[in-house]
Motif scaffolding. Structure first.
Motif: not given
Length: 567
Positions: A415-437
């Motif tokens: 509940d606290e996460l859903r109220r926090d304006p600085g956090v965006r929650i992405l469900l059903n989501t997994e990391v596939r790769e990391l990208v550097g500059d």
């Protein structure tokens, strides 16, 4: 210097003792006249006594070459020192008399007696010392670690210093070219890096954790071998609770840990649902409080000390350590806990410690101030990290593999996460790769929506990976029965094992007593498991501390049956 020029009380870091407290301390202390320039304690030394300023002023300074950095000036009624005074750790600051007067000198042993009889004084002192430790960390006081963010050795030292809350400053040679040129000019080679500078004088070249611990003032490990009542392996919440209760009940207790007190809980910036702390408490502070309490009760700590095997010798157990030493006792509590799983995606290994982190403490938060970050995980640790980082980062994206945030997270936290304006929650989501500059810095995360298969880049200067739990039990393989995932089997699970082929009920040694094995007892009689490392445990800090205390009760029962009186 007049009292008007004293350092202000920073949120309780510099409180004054009242007349009643002063009278209690004066009964066991000695008045000591002071002169300008007199040094009461030097950096690198342990505090000889607990000092309270009676008259005049005393400055606390950090020497740096020919200069001094003033951290505080104490006037009448204020006390000196830091957490090292209670733990036996040497300090990195110097206490110097500014204005002449007098101090009250109380031997540390006598101070402990006063605190035992008058807990209110202990609460004031401990709270002030914990805050001072945090202030020093924010000021990046103490030792300097110089190295490359891409160096495994540098990452190891930074993690060790942060986990042990050693005040330090990180100097990245990738950014500070002048520092790198200076090392070259002085003849340092790549094999000498990372370099640690202590108190502006002593230099360590590519030190190990143990060398840094001793140079940084941490108490030296046990120099003797003895057979005690209990060895606790792992200083997380379960291990610390076992140490507190065992030592306070008269059992000779030794605690060993490979890295630091606190375990996985120390990686949490805020534990919001721990009993007794309605405003929450950081994992690091909780661990420090527990470690101080255990030492006060008489427990001895050996850190860093990695256990590599468990052996039986006659009527006691021997824990062999990585450095060749060993610790022996009649009973053992296995509390080595778990660690987060590594992020197994393309590009992740190259960014570990330099963009990919497995903890969210103030040390990591300072590395991503006002930058976008990603938190990976759906449990309480990930949720707490996201909320904490939202106070520092430009924005936080929480990537959750499940489709329901409440599936593995406490409802209050979801509940606290859903109220926090600085956090965006992405469900059903997994990391596939990391990208550097182009410069090798982490730039983005490639994330996939597992429902649609759609992939997109999410800008991120840092990724915090708080997923899964791998038990730290490799050192027990073949000695104690484990489940298919490597967690330690205890109690009824052990009783259901076949009589042959299990490591502890060694051949010819069946469970011959009613009620055995005890609820937290492993397949080895007299060896117990508590906390996250135990199969079937509830992965919560409060549950782990409860199991640690319960294990001590069972140890007493075991010692009665074996005829071993407490050592």
């Amino acid at each position: 210097m007049s009292p008007a020029h004293e350092t202000p009380d920073l949120y309780g870091a510099y409180p004054r003792l009242g007349p009643a407290e002063m009278a209690l301390l004066a009964a066991c202390g000695t008045r000591h006249p002071t002169l300008p320039g007199e040094v009461l304690i030097r950096e690198g030394e342990r505090w000889p006594a607990f000092y309270v300023v009676l008259d005049g002023t005393v400055a606390v300074v950090e020497p740096s070459g020919d200069e001094e950095r003033v951290h505080g000036v104490h006037g009448p009624g204020r006390f000196l020192g830091g957490l090292g005074l209670l733990t036996g750790q040497a300090g990195g600051l110097r206490a110097v008399v500014r204005d002449p007067g007098a101090v009250l000198s109380v031997p540390v042993a006598d101070l402990r007696g006063v605190v035992d009889d008058h807990p209110g004084i202990g609460d004031v002192i401990l709270r002030a010392y914990l805050i001072r430790r945090g202030v020093l960390a924010e000021l990046e006081a103490g030792l300097r670690i110089m190295g490359s963010r891409h160096s495994p050795g540098s990452r190891r030292l930074r993690e060790f210093a942060a986990r042990n809350r050693l005040p330090h400053k990180w100097i990245d040679l990738e950014d500070d070219k002048e520092a790198g040129q200076l090392l070259d000019h002085l003849g340092f080679t790549p094999a000498d890096v990372p370099v640690v500078i202590l108190r502006g004088e002593k230099v360590l070249r590519a030190p190990g954790n143990a060398e840094l611990a001793r140079a940084g003032g941490m108490p030296a490990p046990l120099a003797r071998e003895m057979v005690g009542d209990l060895v606790v392996v792992g200083a997380g919440p379960a291990g610390l609770a076992a140490a507190v209760y065992a030592a306070s009940e008269g059992l000779s207790t030794v605690v060993v840990d490979a890295v630091a007190a606190g375990g996985l809980a120390a990686a949490s910036a805020l534990i919001g649902n721990h009993f007794g702390f309605p405003a929450g408490i950081s994992g690091g502070e909780l661990a420090e409080r527990a470690a101080v309490q255990a030492r006060k009760a008489g427990a001895e700590f050996t850190v860093p000390a990695k256990a590599v095997s468990l052996d039986r010798h006659e009527r006691h157990y021997v824990i062999c350590l990585e450095d060749g030493r060993s610790v022996s006792a009649h009973t053992v509590v296995v509390a080595t806990g778990t660690r987060y799983r590594r992020l197994e995606v393309p590009g992740a290994a190259g960014f570990e410690g330099a963009g990919v982190h497995y903890a969210a403490t103030p040390a990591e938060a300072r590395l991503c101030m006002r930058a976008p970050v990603v938190v990976v995980g759906g449990g309480n640790d990930a949720g707490q990290a996201a909320i904490y980082l939202a106070r520092h980062a430009a924005r936080v994206r929480l990537l959750v593999r499940a489709g329901d945030l409440g599936r593995s997270m406490s409802r209050y936290l979801a509940d606290e996460l859903r109220r926090d304006p600085g956090v965006r929650i992405l469900l059903n989501t997994e990391v596939r790769e990391l990208v550097g500059d182009a410069g090798g810095e982490l730039r983005a995360v490639v994330a996939e929506d597992t429902r649609t298969g759609e992939r997109r880049e999410i800008e991120a200067a840092a990724v915090f990976v708080l997923i899964g739990a791998e038990p730290q039990t490799r050192w027990l393989s073949g000695e104690v029965a484990l489940d298919e995932r490597g967690f330690v089997l205890t109690g009824p699970d052990v009783a259901r094992l076949p009589a042959s082929g299990t490591a502890a009920r060694a051949p010819g040694e069946p469970w011959h007593e009613s009620g055995r094995p005890f609820p937290l007892e492993t397949s080895v009689m007299g060896v117990f498991a508590a906390g996250d490392v135990r199969a079937g445990s509830v992965k919560r800090v409060s549950s782990a501390t409860g199991e640690g205390s319960m294990a001590v009760h069972l140890i007493h029962e075991h010692l009665k049956t074996t005829g071993h009186p407490p050592a």
